[in-house]
Design a protein around this motif. Structure first.
Motif, PDB file in Angstrom:
ATOM      1  N   CYS A   1       6.695   2.434   9.374  1.00 18.95           N
ATOM      2  CA  CYS A   1       6.452   2.052   7.989  1.00 18.95           C
ATOM      3  C   CYS A   1       4.968   1.672   7.871  1.00 18.95           C
ATOM      4  CB  CYS A   1       7.354   0.915   7.536  1.00 18.95           C
ATOM      5  SG  CYS A   1       7.172  -0.647   8.417  1.00 18.95           S
ATOM      6  N   ALA A   2       4.463   1.811   6.663  1.00 17.98           N
ATOM      7  CA  ALA A   2       3.045   1.557   6.425  1.00 17.98           C
ATOM      8  C   ALA A   2       2.866   0.970   5.032  1.00 17.98           C
ATOM      9  CB  ALA A   2       2.242   2.847   6.562  1.00 17.98           C
ATOM     10  N   ARG A   3       1.748   0.277   4.850  1.00 19.49           N
ATOM     11  CA  ARG A   3       1.484  -0.418   3.595  1.00 19.49           C
ATOM     12  C   ARG A   3       0.086  -0.138   3.102  1.00 19.49           C
ATOM     13  NH1 ARG A   3      -2.150  -4.666   1.520  1.00 19.49           N
ATOM     14  NH2 ARG A   3      -1.052  -5.587  -0.261  1.00 19.49           N
ATOM     15  N   LYS A   4      -0.023   0.009   1.787  1.00 19.68           N
ATOM     16  CA  LYS A   4      -1.334   0.050   1.136  1.00 19.68           C
ATOM     17  C   LYS A   4      -1.292  -0.851  -0.088  1.00 19.68           C
ATOM     18  CE  LYS A   4      -2.443   3.380  -1.676  1.00 19.68           C
ATOM     19  NZ  LYS A   4      -2.754   4.689  -2.340  1.00 19.68           N
ATOM     20  N   PHE A   5      -2.449  -1.413  -0.423  1.00 16.45           N
ATOM     21  CA  PHE A   5      -2.540  -2.179  -1.653  1.00 16.45           C
ATOM     22  C   PHE A   5      -2.585  -1.193  -2.816  1.00 16.45           C
ATOM     23  CE2 PHE A   5      -3.544  -5.408  -4.633  1.00 16.45           C
ATOM     24  CZ  PHE A   5      -4.410  -4.810  -5.549  1.00 16.45           C
ATOM     25  N   SER A   6      -1.678  -1.329  -3.774  1.00 16.01           N
ATOM     26  CA  SER A   6      -1.706  -0.479  -4.950  1.00 16.01           C
ATOM     27  C   SER A   6      -0.744  -1.007  -6.002  1.00 16.01           C
ATOM     28  CB  SER A   6      -1.317   0.960  -4.589  1.00 16.01           C
ATOM     29  OG  SER A   6      -1.346   1.782  -5.746  1.00 16.01           O
ATOM     30  N   VAL A   7      -1.152  -0.833  -7.254  1.00 15.71           N
ATOM     31  CA  VAL A   7      -0.270  -1.131  -8.390  1.00 15.71           C
ATOM     32  C   VAL A   7      -0.096   0.112  -9.254  1.00 15.71           C
ATOM     33  CG1 VAL A   7      -0.737  -3.598  -8.404  1.00 15.71           C
ATOM     34  CG2 VAL A   7      -2.205  -2.049  -9.710  1.00 15.71           C
ATOM     35  N   GLU A   8      -0.400   1.255  -8.684  1.00 14.25           N
ATOM     36  CA  GLU A   8      -0.229   2.499  -9.411  1.00 14.25           C
ATOM     37  C   GLU A   8       1.239   2.875  -9.500  1.00 14.25           C
ATOM     38  OE1 GLU A   8      -4.510   4.422  -7.959  1.00 14.25           O
ATOM     39  OE2 GLU A   8      -2.619   5.416  -7.513  1.00 14.25           O
ATOM     40  N   SER A   9       1.547   3.733 -10.418  1.00 16.45           N
ATOM     41  CA  SER A   9       2.933   4.111 -10.626  1.00 16.45           C
ATOM     42  C   SER A   9       3.484   4.979  -9.503  1.00 16.45           C
ATOM     43  CB  SER A   9       3.067   4.850 -11.959  1.00 16.45           C
ATOM     44  OG  SER A   9       4.390   5.274 -12.152  1.00 16.45           O
ATOM     45  N   SER A  10       2.683   5.952  -9.062  1.00 21.07           N
ATOM     46  CA  SER A  10       3.155   6.893  -8.051  1.00 21.07           C
ATOM     47  C   SER A  10       2.697   6.482  -6.667  1.00 21.07           C
ATOM     48  CB  SER A  10       2.612   8.292  -8.361  1.00 21.07           C
ATOM     49  OG  SER A  10       3.081   8.745  -9.611  1.00 21.07           O
ATOM     50  N   CYS A  11       3.593   6.644  -5.704  1.00 24.61           N
ATOM     51  CA  CYS A  11       3.237   6.337  -4.326  1.00 24.61           C
ATOM     52  C   CYS A  11       2.919   7.628  -3.583  1.00 24.61           C
ATOM     53  CB  CYS A  11       4.358   5.565  -3.626  1.00 24.61           C
ATOM     54  SG  CYS A  11       5.948   6.412  -3.578  1.00 24.61           S
ATOM     55  N   SER A  12       2.197   7.458  -2.489  1.00 23.11           N
ATOM     56  CA  SER A  12       1.687   8.595  -1.734  1.00 23.11           C
ATOM     57  C   SER A  12       2.444   8.775  -0.426  1.00 23.11           C
ATOM     58  CB  SER A  12       0.206   8.375  -1.436  1.00 23.11           C
ATOM     59  OG  SER A  12      -0.265   9.301  -0.484  1.00 23.11           O
ATOM     60  N   LEU A  13       2.562  10.010   0.010  1.00 22.76           N
ATOM     61  CA  LEU A  13       3.128  10.335   1.319  1.00 22.76           C
ATOM     62  C   LEU A  13       2.049  10.775   2.306  1.00 22.76           C
ATOM     63  CD1 LEU A  13       6.405  12.229   0.303  1.00 22.76           C
ATOM     64  CD2 LEU A  13       6.175   9.892   1.161  1.00 22.76           C
ATOM     65  N   ARG A  14       0.798  10.550   1.953  1.00 26.93           N
ATOM     66  CA  ARG A  14      -0.309  10.918   2.833  1.00 26.93           C
ATOM     67  C   ARG A  14      -0.582   9.806   3.831  1.00 26.93           C
ATOM     68  NH1 ARG A  14      -4.659  13.966   1.445  1.00 26.93           N
ATOM     69  NH2 ARG A  14      -5.946  12.114   1.794  1.00 26.93           N
ATOM     70  N   THR A  15      -0.620  10.139   5.092  1.00 32.64           N
ATOM     71  CA  THR A  15      -0.853   9.119   6.118  1.00 32.64           C
ATOM     72  C   THR A  15      -2.206   8.461   5.948  1.00 32.64           C
ATOM     73  OG1 THR A  15      -1.690  10.825   7.623  1.00 32.64           O
ATOM     74  CG2 THR A  15       0.640  10.272   7.783  1.00 32.64           C
ATOM     75  N   ASP A  16      -3.204   9.224   5.510  1.00 31.97           N
ATOM     76  CA  ASP A  16      -4.562   8.681   5.383  1.00 31.97           C
ATOM     77  C   ASP A  16      -4.678   7.618   4.306  1.00 31.97           C
ATOM     78  OD1 ASP A  16      -6.338  11.811   6.117  1.00 31.97           O
ATOM     79  OD2 ASP A  16      -5.321  10.351   7.391  1.00 31.97           O
ATOM     80  N   ASP A  17      -3.716   7.544   3.421  1.00 32.56           N
ATOM     81  CA  ASP A  17      -3.787   6.579   2.318  1.00 32.56           C
ATOM     82  C   ASP A  17      -3.344   5.176   2.731  1.00 32.56           C
ATOM     83  OD1 ASP A  17      -2.829   8.901  -0.351  1.00 32.56           O
ATOM     84  OD2 ASP A  17      -4.765   8.470   0.605  1.00 32.56           O
ATOM     85  N   TYR A  18      -2.781   5.040   3.921  1.00 33.87           N
ATOM     86  CA  TYR A  18      -2.183   3.762   4.330  1.00 33.87           C
ATOM     87  C   TYR A  18      -2.974   3.143   5.479  1.00 33.87           C
ATOM     88  CZ  TYR A  18       1.828   4.933   1.449  1.00 33.87           C
ATOM     89  OH  TYR A  18       2.649   5.243   0.387  1.00 33.87           O
TER      90      TYR A  18
END
Length: 126
Positions: free
Chosen positions: A96-113
């Motif tokens: 599992c991985a986490r990124k700071f975001s309050v956007e509506s859509s979440c990402s499945l890109r590993t580089d984003d986390y």
């Protein structure tokens, strides 16, 4: 300090179900996108499921759509991945991985986390 700890992996037979847990500390789920990823031997890490910060929107890779569900328990600060109809090709280390975001859509890109757990092994075999 943001920490994620996965658990729940194990050995199951094809067709069975398994639920993985990801406990998040050091960050609020209300400002977090959480993703589940997996890496099989000899393959690149791939995104399979994610949830936005409001838990109002999820995204799943085509290979797991209809079989995997992501959900969370705010009180336990835990995000779950419920996996049904498991196949041998689902065998992998799951992260599992986490990124700071309050956007509506979440990402499945590993580089984003930027924050990752240590992983838990899932083996599907008869």
């Amino acid at each position: 300090q943001v920490q994620l700890v996965e658990s729940g992996g194990g050995l199951v037979q094809p067709g069975e179900l398994l639920t993985l847990s990801c406990v998040v500390s050091g960050a609020s789920l209300d400002s977090s996108h959480i993703g589940w990823f997996r890496q099989a031997p000899g393959k690149e890490r791939e995104g399979i499921s994610c949830m936005n910060n409001r838990a109002s929107r999820t995204n799943h890779a085509d290979v797991v759509k209809g079989r995997f569900t992501i959900y969370r328990d705010n009180v336990k600060r835990t995000v779950f991945l419920r996996m049904t109809s498991l196949r041998p090709e689902d065998t992998a280390v799951y992260y599992c991985a986490r990124k700071f975001s309050v956007e509506s859509s979440c990402s499945l890109r590993t580089d984003d986390y930027p924050y990752w757990g240590q992983g838990t092994q899932v083996t599907v075999s008869s």
